[in-house]
Design an enzyme around this catalytic site. Structure first.
Site, PDB file in Angstrom:
ATOM      1  N   SER A  25       0.826  -1.205   0.000  1.00  0.00           N
ATOM      2  CA  SER A  25       0.000   0.000   0.000  1.00  0.00           C
ATOM      3  C   SER A  25       0.868   1.266   0.000  1.00  0.00           C
ATOM      4  CB  SER A  25      -0.958  -0.041   1.197  1.00  0.00           C
ATOM      5  OG  SER A  25      -1.925   0.974   1.113  1.00  0.00           O
ATOM      6  N   ASP A 142     -10.086  -5.789  -3.291  1.00  0.00           N
ATOM      7  CA  ASP A 142      -9.508  -4.549  -2.764  1.00  0.00           C
ATOM      8  C   ASP A 142     -10.461  -3.392  -3.009  1.00  0.00           C
ATOM      9  OD1 ASP A 142      -7.916  -2.330  -2.117  1.00  0.00           O
ATOM     10  OD2 ASP A 142      -6.098  -3.303  -2.847  1.00  0.00           O
ATOM     11  N   HIS A 170      -7.465  -5.639   0.329  1.00  0.00           N
ATOM     12  CA  HIS A 170      -6.294  -4.763   0.325  1.00  0.00           C
ATOM     13  C   HIS A 170      -5.130  -5.361   1.124  1.00  0.00           C
ATOM     14  CE1 HIS A 170      -4.340  -0.942  -0.385  1.00  0.00           C
ATOM     15  NE2 HIS A 170      -4.089  -0.801   0.904  1.00  0.00           N
TER      16      HIS A 170
END
Length: 197
Positions: A25, A142, A170
């Site tokens: 991320s 996600d 995610h």
């Protein structure tokens, strides 16, 4: 933050040692920048749920959101993501970090992280010069990053390979750890073997 990453890398990977760099991320831009800064020391990149090759920028009007107003804006984003599975939005200067769930940290910490996202050089041109073999991992559930963004990253990075994980969101490493570990190990072994030839 990136100076801290460079200092940590120097301390943990001393001398002429080489390393695999793993980013998730918000950590993916740091990983890519590290590979660009230390190309002779990074053997491979693993980028999980990183999104597209765009600069980082603070959310619009983030300087004016203080106290309760800022917290309410953050909670609204979290609820939108959970309710509708909305994708990460882009503003004219780049992508903005979004949070899927409440984290156990003070709101002022989150505020400084979000307003401190200033990485204008992280455009597609920057990413095209990353020559390290890169595995891109995307969880099909996600709600923060879209598949379109990941495909754009795969087209931009010269030596990138995109893997999709249907049962993950995610946080792929929490949702499907065995699958992620297996694909990561295979990718690292493949490129370690090639480099020894």
């Amino acid at each position: 933050l990136f100076r801290d990453v460079l200092a940590s890398f120097a301390a943990l990977v001393p001398g002429e040692r080489r390393a695999v760099v793993f980013g998730h991320s918000y950590g993916c831009p740091f990983s890519v920048a590290l590979a660009r800064t230390r190309p002779e020391r990074v053997t491979t990149l693993i980028l999980v749920a990183g999104g597209g090759p765009t600069p980082l920028a603070p959310p619009p009007n983030s300087q004016t959101k203080t106290g309760a107003k800022w917290v309410m804006a953050l909670l609204r984003r979290i609820l939108e993501c959970k309710a509708r599975g909305s994708h990460q939005k882009y503003n004219p200067r780049g992508k903005s970090l979004r949070f899927r769930e409440a984290y156990d940290v003070p709101s002022y910490v989150l505020q400084h992280v979000m307003t401190g996202q200033i990485w204008p050089e992280g455009d597609a041109g920057f990413h095209r010069r990353v020559t390290v073999p890169t595995l891109l991992v995307y969880g099909m559930r996600d709600c923060l990053v879209s598949l379109v963004e990941e495909c754009e990253m795969e087209r931009t990075l010269p030596k990138s390979y995109l893997e999709l994980v249907p049962g993950a969101g995610h946080a792929v490493m929490l949702d499907t750890p065995t699958i992620l570990n297996t694909m990561t190990e295979r990718f690292i072994n493949k490129w370690t073997t090639k480099s020894k030839r």
